[in-house]
Design a protein around this motif. Structure first.
Motif, PDB file in Angstrom:
ATOM      1  N   UNK A 284       3.387   5.886   3.314  1.00  0.00           N
ATOM      2  CA  UNK A 284       2.005   5.057   4.046  1.00  0.00           C
ATOM      3  C   UNK A 284       1.173   4.590   2.378  1.00  0.00           C
ATOM      4  N   UNK A 285       1.565   4.908   1.285  1.00  0.00           N
ATOM      5  CA  UNK A 285       1.419   4.523   0.173  1.00  0.00           C
ATOM      6  C   UNK A 285       1.821   2.495   0.301  1.00  0.00           C
ATOM      7  N   UNK A 286       3.457   2.582   0.602  1.00  0.00           N
ATOM      8  CA  UNK A 286       4.363   1.481   0.372  1.00  0.00           C
ATOM      9  C   UNK A 286       3.155   0.453   1.902  1.00  0.00           C
ATOM     10  N   UNK A 287       3.409   1.192   2.304  1.00  0.00           N
ATOM     11  CA  UNK A 287       3.073  -0.061   3.545  1.00  0.00           C
ATOM     12  C   UNK A 287       1.617  -0.537   3.621  1.00  0.00           C
ATOM     13  N   UNK A 293      -0.373  -6.726   0.116  1.00  0.00           N
ATOM     14  CA  UNK A 293       0.271  -7.749  -0.513  1.00  0.00           C
ATOM     15  C   UNK A 293       1.385  -8.985  -0.223  1.00  0.00           C
ATOM     16  N   UNK A 294       1.382  -8.571   0.862  1.00  0.00           N
ATOM     17  CA  UNK A 294       1.926  -9.283   1.319  1.00  0.00           C
ATOM     18  C   UNK A 294       1.911  -9.913   3.118  1.00  0.00           C
ATOM     19  N   UNK A 295       2.604 -10.829   3.810  1.00  0.00           N
ATOM     20  CA  UNK A 295       2.275 -11.191   4.870  1.00  0.00           C
ATOM     21  C   UNK A 295       2.535 -10.531   6.285  1.00  0.00           C
ATOM     22  N   UNK A 298       0.988  -4.941  10.595  1.00  0.00           N
ATOM     23  CA  UNK A 298       0.787  -3.576  10.580  1.00  0.00           C
ATOM     24  C   UNK A 298       2.214  -2.728  10.305  1.00  0.00           C
ATOM     25  N   UNK A 299       2.626  -3.146  11.869  1.00  0.00           N
ATOM     26  CA  UNK A 299       4.074  -3.151  12.809  1.00  0.00           C
ATOM     27  C   UNK A 299       5.212  -2.728  11.096  1.00  0.00           C
ATOM     28  N   UNK A 300       5.115  -4.183  11.100  1.00  0.00           N
ATOM     29  CA  UNK A 300       6.170  -4.682  10.936  1.00  0.00           C
ATOM     30  C   UNK A 300       6.142  -3.702   8.519  1.00  0.00           C
ATOM     31  N   UNK A 301       5.521  -3.771   8.506  1.00  0.00           N
ATOM     32  CA  UNK A 301       4.936  -2.983   6.761  1.00  0.00           C
ATOM     33  C   UNK A 301       5.241  -1.538   6.612  1.00  0.00           C
ATOM     34  N   UNK A 302       4.610  -1.126   8.173  1.00  0.00           N
ATOM     35  CA  UNK A 302       5.665   0.095   8.034  1.00  0.00           C
ATOM     36  C   UNK A 302       6.895   0.181   8.534  1.00  0.00           C
ATOM     37  N   UNK A 303       7.246  -0.460   9.359  1.00  0.00           N
ATOM     38  CA  UNK A 303       9.044  -0.185   9.799  1.00  0.00           C
ATOM     39  C   UNK A 303      10.138  -0.463   8.272  1.00  0.00           C
ATOM     40  N   UNK A 304       9.450  -1.168   7.360  1.00  0.00           N
ATOM     41  CA  UNK A 304       9.879  -1.939   6.534  1.00  0.00           C
ATOM     42  C   UNK A 304       9.757  -0.690   4.999  1.00  0.00           C
ATOM     43  N   UNK A 305       8.580  -0.460   4.934  1.00  0.00           N
ATOM     44  CA  UNK A 305       8.378   0.654   3.981  1.00  0.00           C
ATOM     45  C   UNK A 305       9.105   1.973   4.567  1.00  0.00           C
ATOM     46  N   UNK A 306       9.086   2.161   5.516  1.00  0.00           N
ATOM     47  CA  UNK A 306      10.413   3.892   5.645  1.00  0.00           C
ATOM     48  C   UNK A 306      11.023   3.686   5.358  1.00  0.00           C
ATOM     49  N   UNK A 307      11.910   2.233   6.259  1.00  0.00           N
ATOM     50  CA  UNK A 307      13.406   2.504   6.162  1.00  0.00           C
ATOM     51  C   UNK A 307      13.732   2.200   4.704  1.00  0.00           C
ATOM     52  N   UNK A 308      13.248   1.194   3.785  1.00  0.00           N
ATOM     53  CA  UNK A 308      13.560   1.306   2.755  1.00  0.00           C
ATOM     54  C   UNK A 308      12.744   2.673   1.597  1.00  0.00           C
ATOM     55  N   UNK A 322      14.946  -7.514   0.320  1.00  0.00           N
ATOM     56  CA  UNK A 322      14.583  -7.834  -0.702  1.00  0.00           C
ATOM     57  C   UNK A 322      13.648  -6.706  -1.605  1.00  0.00           C
ATOM     58  N   UNK A 323      13.563  -6.292  -2.130  1.00  0.00           N
ATOM     59  CA  UNK A 323      11.983  -5.326  -1.961  1.00  0.00           C
ATOM     60  C   UNK A 323      11.737  -5.517  -4.008  1.00  0.00           C
ATOM     61  N   UNK A 324      13.163  -6.108  -4.407  1.00  0.00           N
ATOM     62  CA  UNK A 324      12.711  -6.370  -5.899  1.00  0.00           C
ATOM     63  C   UNK A 324      11.699  -8.173  -5.308  1.00  0.00           C
ATOM     64  N   UNK A 325      11.121  -8.821  -4.132  1.00  0.00           N
ATOM     65  CA  UNK A 325      10.287 -10.246  -3.617  1.00  0.00           C
ATOM     66  C   UNK A 325       9.079  -9.010  -3.711  1.00  0.00           C
ATOM     67  N   UNK A 326       8.875  -7.893  -3.183  1.00  0.00           N
ATOM     68  CA  UNK A 326       7.275  -6.973  -3.825  1.00  0.00           C
ATOM     69  C   UNK A 326       6.812  -6.896  -4.917  1.00  0.00           C
ATOM     70  N   UNK A 327       5.553  -6.884  -4.670  1.00  0.00           N
ATOM     71  CA  UNK A 327       4.978  -6.392  -5.805  1.00  0.00           C
ATOM     72  C   UNK A 327       5.469  -5.148  -6.859  1.00  0.00           C
ATOM     73  N   UNK A 328       5.991  -5.418  -7.818  1.00  0.00           N
ATOM     74  CA  UNK A 328       5.999  -4.862  -9.351  1.00  0.00           C
ATOM     75  C   UNK A 328       5.597  -3.013  -8.461  1.00  0.00           C
ATOM     76  N   UNK A 329       4.776  -2.863  -8.816  1.00  0.00           N
ATOM     77  CA  UNK A 329       4.275  -0.931  -8.351  1.00  0.00           C
ATOM     78  C   UNK A 329       5.091  -0.999  -7.440  1.00  0.00           C
TER      79      UNK A 329
END
Length: 483
Positions: A284-287, A293-295, A298-308, A322-329
């Motif tokens: 939930x937090x990462x989604x 912070x990214x384009x 809702x569904x894509x953010x949840x799916x990629x967050x859940x998977x990772x 590549x989660x290294x391209x996401x925000x450092x937090x």
């Protein structure tokens, strides 16, 4: 006294088992007409020859193993599987360097999933299948499999189980450990078979489906594609693998309870609740962070967050981005999930959720002790009092875990590896995760590490897979004393 004859006899039998695995992979090479077919036969011949020799040398060994025998056997079994497991890579010439070949084999057998390969898709089908199979066997544990096989040879699996399964809780679901192991392997194989079918329904061919099913249920993370699961661009495949990674992170004793329809007891388990709530919270937090912070929608953010989150929580190591391209937090949050790990009694790495439950309860009791110094406050998990010896073991384990991490990071820094990379690869290796941070993240291989760093990471993979004490005990002088 340690019964070396018994140990080498069992190692010999295990190598014969590995020979069978190599011959199965040679069948895959034959089917695809790979050029590595003869290399698998050579590897199988060498492994079988050494296995038969060791079995004969230990022919008159003791049938009953002591606890110390179990610790030595477990450690040597993992090393032996890795040494002979590297032969197909090395003999075929696809990984011509011994350091790299051993690293790749240890990464598979320990179900870590870190790789030194920069072009995975260039490997023939036989070698790809071998990588996947080492994870599947290593995932639940070579020794767990041995427990089911050992009674055939008249050897008790109890001492082996005590050495390999060193977590704080290991409920016996049957008085005979051999039967328990067979039940667990049945669940393991069943999960793998169902996942193969579901992945094929999602568009994967049979080969990729089997390899990814092996890597998922074994929580290893070796993919047949350099881009990992991101290669398929399929939300269906991502959700299916996310679910099966989560299930593979559950204590297999609890899965047996679910199968036996003891739902209430399983659902109320403290470790499972911690694991589930942790996955939900981090997802939930990462989604939310990704959404703002990214384009991503809702569904894509949840799916990629859940998977990772599930991938790193269960030490699988698959990637859809590549989660290294996401925000450092997010890097920090994902590193925390890597450290925590999933449930004891599963195929995963990390500290394990049951230890987090015990640590949380010990901390809570300390606050109460400050207010009520004379109060007797036992640590309870699932309404049962946790013995002081187990609490002590958990505290010692966590202390050693972080001491090893700190010392290993310092060693990596001394070798010239960057700070982010050092932190990421050390936590990843000891937790059997796979991807790290920085230039060792999900978009890169670990080939850039110096050779000394690769050997250190191989050692940490084994140390983490055997949960520290099993291996570290061998380096204590008291362990080798006769009495």
């Amino acid at each position: 006294m340690i019964h070396f004859k018994s140990i080498i006899r069992i190692i010999g039998l295990l190598l014969l088992l590995e020979t069978v695995m190599l011959l199965i992979c040679s069948g895959v090479s034959f089917y695809y007409r790979d050029e590595v077919l003869a290399d698998f036969w050579k590897s199988a011949g060498i492994t079988a020859g050494v296995g038969i020799l060791l079995a004969l040398l230990g022919q008159n060994g003791e049938r009953q193993l002591t606890r110390r025998d179990g610790y030595v056997l477990v450690s040597l079994a993992w090393v032996a599987f890795s040494v002979f497991g590297m032969l197909p890579f090395y003999i075929s010439g696809y990984i011509p360097d011994i350091t790299n070949a051993f690293f790749e084999a240890m990464s598979g057998v320990s179900s870590t999933g870190a790789t030194i390969l920069d072009d995975i898709e260039a490997l023939p089908h036989g070698l790809l299948f071998w990588r996947a199979m080492t994870q599947w066997i290593g995932g639940l544990g070579i020794i767990m499999f041995t427990i089911a096989v050992l009674p055939i040879f008249g050897v008790s699996g109890l001492q082996v189980f005590a050495a390999e399964a060193s977590g704080p809780t290991h409920d016996k679901v049957h008085p005979r450990i051999g039967i328990t192991a067979k039940w667990i392997w049945s669940i393991y194989a069943g999960l793998t078979g169902v996942l193969v079918v579901l992945l094929m329904l999602g568009g994967m061919d049979w080969f990729d489906s089997i390899c990814h099913a092996f890597a998922t249920t074994g929580t290893g993370g070796f993919s047949t594609r350099q881009a990992s699961i991101a290669f398929y661009h399929s939300p269906y495949i991502e959700y299916v693998i996310s679910i099966f990674m989560f299930v593979s992170g559950i204590n297999f004793s609890l899965l047996l309870l679910f199968i036996n329809r003891k739902f209430k007891k399983a659902i109320l388990d403290a470790e499972l609740k911690w694991y589930f709530c942790s996955v939900v919270a981090f997802t939930a937090i990462i989604a939310v962070i990704l959404y703002y912070t990214s384009p991503m929608g809702v569904e894509e953010a949840f799916r990629k967050s859940l998977f990772q989150v599930v991938s790193l929580h269960t030490s699988t190591g698959f990637a859809t981005d590549d989660y290294m391209l996401w925000t450092p937090v997010v890097w920090g949050l994902l590193t925390i999930t890597m450290i925590i790990g999933a449930c004891a009694g599963s195929t995963t790495g990390g500290l394990k959720c049951i230890r987090m439950v015990i640590l949380a309860k010990v901390s809570k009791n300390e606050f109460k002790h400050i207010l009520h110094p004379n109060a007797v406050l036992p640590v309870r998990v699932n309404k049962q009092v946790v013995s002081p010896s187990i609490v002590s073991t958990v505290l010692a384990f966590c202390f050693l875990y972080f001491i090893v991490i700190i010392l290993s990071i310092l060693l990596m820094l001394a070798m010239g590896v960057g700070f982010n990379e050092s932190v990421g690869c050390v936590i990843s290796a000891i937790g059997n995760m796979g991807p790290g941070l920085g230039e060792l993240g999900p978009a890169y291989s670990w080939n850039t590490l110096p050779d000394a760093g690769k050997w250190l990471m191989s050692f940490l993979m084994l140390l983490g897979r055997l949960e520290l004490f099993t291996l570290l005990l061998l380096f204590t002088p008291d362990f080798w004393k006769r009495n």
